[in-house]
Design a protein around this motif. Sequence first.
Motif, mmCIF file in Angstrom:
data_model
loop_
_atom_site.group_PDB
_atom_site.id
_atom_site.type_symbol
_atom_site.label_atom_id
_atom_site.label_comp_id
_atom_site.label_asym_id
_atom_site.label_seq_id
_atom_site.Cartn_x
_atom_site.Cartn_y
_atom_site.Cartn_z
ATOM 1 N N ILE A 1 0.836 -1.209 0.000
ATOM 2 C CA ILE A 1 0.000 0.000 0.000
ATOM 3 C C ILE A 1 0.867 1.254 0.000
ATOM 4 O O ILE A 1 0.626 2.204 -0.756
ATOM 5 C CB ILE A 1 -0.953 -0.004 1.216
ATOM 6 C CG1 ILE A 1 -1.999 -1.113 1.072
ATOM 7 C CG2 ILE A 1 -1.648 1.358 1.351
ATOM 8 C CD1 ILE A 1 -2.848 -1.325 2.313
ATOM 9 N N GLU A 2 1.908 1.251 0.815
ATOM 10 C CA GLU A 2 2.786 2.429 0.893
ATOM 11 C C GLU A 2 3.508 2.657 -0.436
ATOM 12 O O GLU A 2 3.698 3.810 -0.859
ATOM 13 C CB GLU A 2 3.787 2.239 2.031
ATOM 14 C CG GLU A 2 3.133 2.336 3.409
ATOM 15 C CD GLU A 2 4.084 1.999 4.552
ATOM 16 O OE1 GLU A 2 3.776 2.365 5.704
ATOM 17 O OE2 GLU A 2 5.135 1.358 4.271
ATOM 18 N N GLU B 1 -8.581 -0.372 -9.963
ATOM 19 C CA GLU B 1 -7.310 -0.837 -10.520
ATOM 20 C C GLU B 1 -6.270 -1.147 -9.454
ATOM 21 O O GLU B 1 -5.396 -1.983 -9.665
ATOM 22 C CB GLU B 1 -6.762 0.219 -11.484
ATOM 23 C CG GLU B 1 -7.642 0.433 -12.705
ATOM 24 C CD GLU B 1 -7.099 1.499 -13.634
ATOM 25 O OE1 GLU B 1 -6.165 2.216 -13.206
ATOM 26 O OE2 GLU B 1 -7.594 1.609 -14.758
ATOM 27 N N ASN B 2 -6.341 -0.483 -8.312
ATOM 28 C CA ASN B 2 -5.338 -0.673 -7.269
ATOM 29 C C ASN B 2 -5.875 -1.617 -6.204
ATOM 30 O O ASN B 2 -6.744 -1.235 -5.414
ATOM 31 C CB ASN B 2 -4.949 0.665 -6.634
ATOM 32 C CG ASN B 2 -4.320 1.608 -7.638
ATOM 33 O OD1 ASN B 2 -4.972 2.509 -8.145
ATOM 34 N ND2 ASN B 2 -3.061 1.404 -7.945
ATOM 35 N N VAL C 1 -0.510 0.652 -11.020
ATOM 36 C CA VAL C 1 -1.473 -0.297 -10.461
ATOM 37 C C VAL C 1 -0.774 -1.433 -9.741
ATOM 38 O O VAL C 1 -1.401 -2.221 -9.036
ATOM 39 C CB VAL C 1 -2.405 -0.871 -11.554
ATOM 40 C CG1 VAL C 1 -3.221 0.232 -12.185
ATOM 41 C CG2 VAL C 1 -1.629 -1.636 -12.620
ATOM 42 N N ASP C 2 0.519 -1.534 -9.922
ATOM 43 C CA ASP C 2 1.295 -2.585 -9.266
ATOM 44 C C ASP C 2 2.727 -2.076 -9.144
ATOM 45 O O ASP C 2 3.259 -1.475 -10.082
ATOM 46 C CB ASP C 2 1.262 -3.868 -10.102
ATOM 47 C CG ASP C 2 1.653 -5.101 -9.308
ATOM 48 O OD1 ASP C 2 1.974 -4.949 -8.108
ATOM 49 O OD2 ASP C 2 1.649 -6.213 -9.867
ATOM 50 N N ILE C 3 3.348 -2.289 -7.994
ATOM 51 C CA ILE C 3 4.727 -1.835 -7.821
ATOM 52 C C ILE C 3 5.416 -2.736 -6.809
ATOM 53 O O ILE C 3 4.875 -3.017 -5.741
ATOM 54 C CB ILE C 3 4.779 -0.350 -7.392
ATOM 55 C CG1 ILE C 3 6.216 0.142 -7.302
ATOM 56 C CG2 ILE C 3 4.026 -0.114 -6.117
ATOM 57 C CD1 ILE C 3 6.327 1.652 -7.246
ATOM 58 N N GLY D 1 3.806 -1.706 -12.724
ATOM 59 C CA GLY D 1 2.769 -2.009 -13.701
ATOM 60 C C GLY D 1 1.838 -0.828 -13.861
ATOM 61 O O GLY D 1 1.414 -0.222 -12.862
ATOM 62 N N LEU D 2 1.528 -0.458 -15.104
ATOM 63 C CA LEU D 2 0.554 0.625 -15.333
ATOM 64 C C LEU D 2 -0.174 0.390 -16.660
ATOM 65 O O LEU D 2 0.316 -0.306 -17.551
ATOM 66 C CB LEU D 2 1.225 1.998 -15.301
ATOM 67 C CG LEU D 2 2.424 2.297 -16.203
ATOM 68 C CD1 LEU D 2 1.971 2.637 -17.611
ATOM 69 C CD2 LEU D 2 3.231 3.450 -15.634
#
Length: 453
Positions: free
Chosen positions: A132-133, A345-346, A142-144, A156-157
Amino acid sequence: MRIIIIGAGEVGYHIASRLASEDKDVVVIDINEKVLDRVSEQLDVQTVLGSGSSPKVLEKAGVRDADILLAVTDSDEINLIACTFANILSPGLRKLARIRNPEYTDYQEVLAKDILDIDMVINPEEEVIRTIERLMGAPGAVDISDFSEGRIKLVGLWVREDSPVAGTKLFNLREKVGHERLIVAAIIRNDRLIIPQGDNTLKDGDLIYFVCEDQYLNKVLTGFGIHSETLRNVLIIGGGNIGFKLAKGLEKRNVHVKLIEIDRARCEFLAENLNRTVVLQGDGTDQGLLLEENVRSMDVVVTVTGDEEYNVLCSLLAKNLGSKMTITRINKFAYLPLVRTVGLENTVSPRLSAVNAILKHVREGRVISAISIKEEAEALEAIAQDKSELVGKPIKDLPFPQGAIVLCLIRGEDVIIPTGDSIIEPNDRVIVLSTRRNIARVEKALTVKLEYL
């Protein structure tokens, strides 16, 4: 490699599925016969009916000849007892335990080394908070995920129709983005994974994953048309362990936090143990309450109750009322692709976080990190060993399996975005993306000779 998995729930089943597809010898233990029937019908694994906390059941599962034991039931106590008996029956066995209760995790270092000799205590909730952070730090992604202690990001985006990179071929992407220090790792198009080549064109609706250094992330995101803003206002819905710990962490960053919790007794606990967070008793689906608390001004609304359907409703309502960004906790793996179709998306998943944390410890070789991408691929960070066939040759000449690419090299303090002429040296940290069917080969490639490939 023989792996015993205790618990055939969402986490256990998912890990068993991944490992069985890589031809590993997997044994699954569970007390629920119906759950085990599902496992044996759908996966090529052995099953044992009984409690993983029973030494007789562990013996029956072959604990003395196993390499790894994964205790991933929903009961912390069963996981701890299973590791206790496994330590007695097979002292050299690698043991990983999924532990969530703060009363236990506060002593995880003592449990891990001094008492039970557990190799890794995994707390999915802490993994989710870190996720989350990271998402809060890169709005628009949307993803890291982190590699090399956070120095390298896998991001990811979505590519939108109005994105400046839509219609761009990959070999022109760095020029278009205005930054050389990135490499595209994967493209998800219509739920199909594409291992990219230079002539691939980015299209509206693509979900792309790229690797770059943390220090350049904001510049790269700007090149993709995403402009980050300072995080000031956060609304958390759900005051359980995740919501409470997230609020405590945000307080240290001087972020203005409001937290909505429906249970009065829990609200009293939160109010006593949080310093600057505004604790509100109420329902996160109450439109009047959200408007009263000015949800439109929130940079992020995070819904992290234990009820995923409730979380989805809260996030949809907050988004409809004008929140800039929502992050939604989802537990069931099957729900993850569905919530994206309704515009959320998140998402974060304690169970998926647990799977990623566990996978890196069951990989052969000196694997440091392992991150799943859409169930079809995995990004591994590993240390290249002297005897590996990958060492000492240009990447373009490596006998690497098809469907696997080298994304990044870390050599001391230097980060290298590789070209075909780059050479891997002993003790380099190597980040590799591979399709699932080639994971076993990639593991071997990082450790031993590759003539069999």
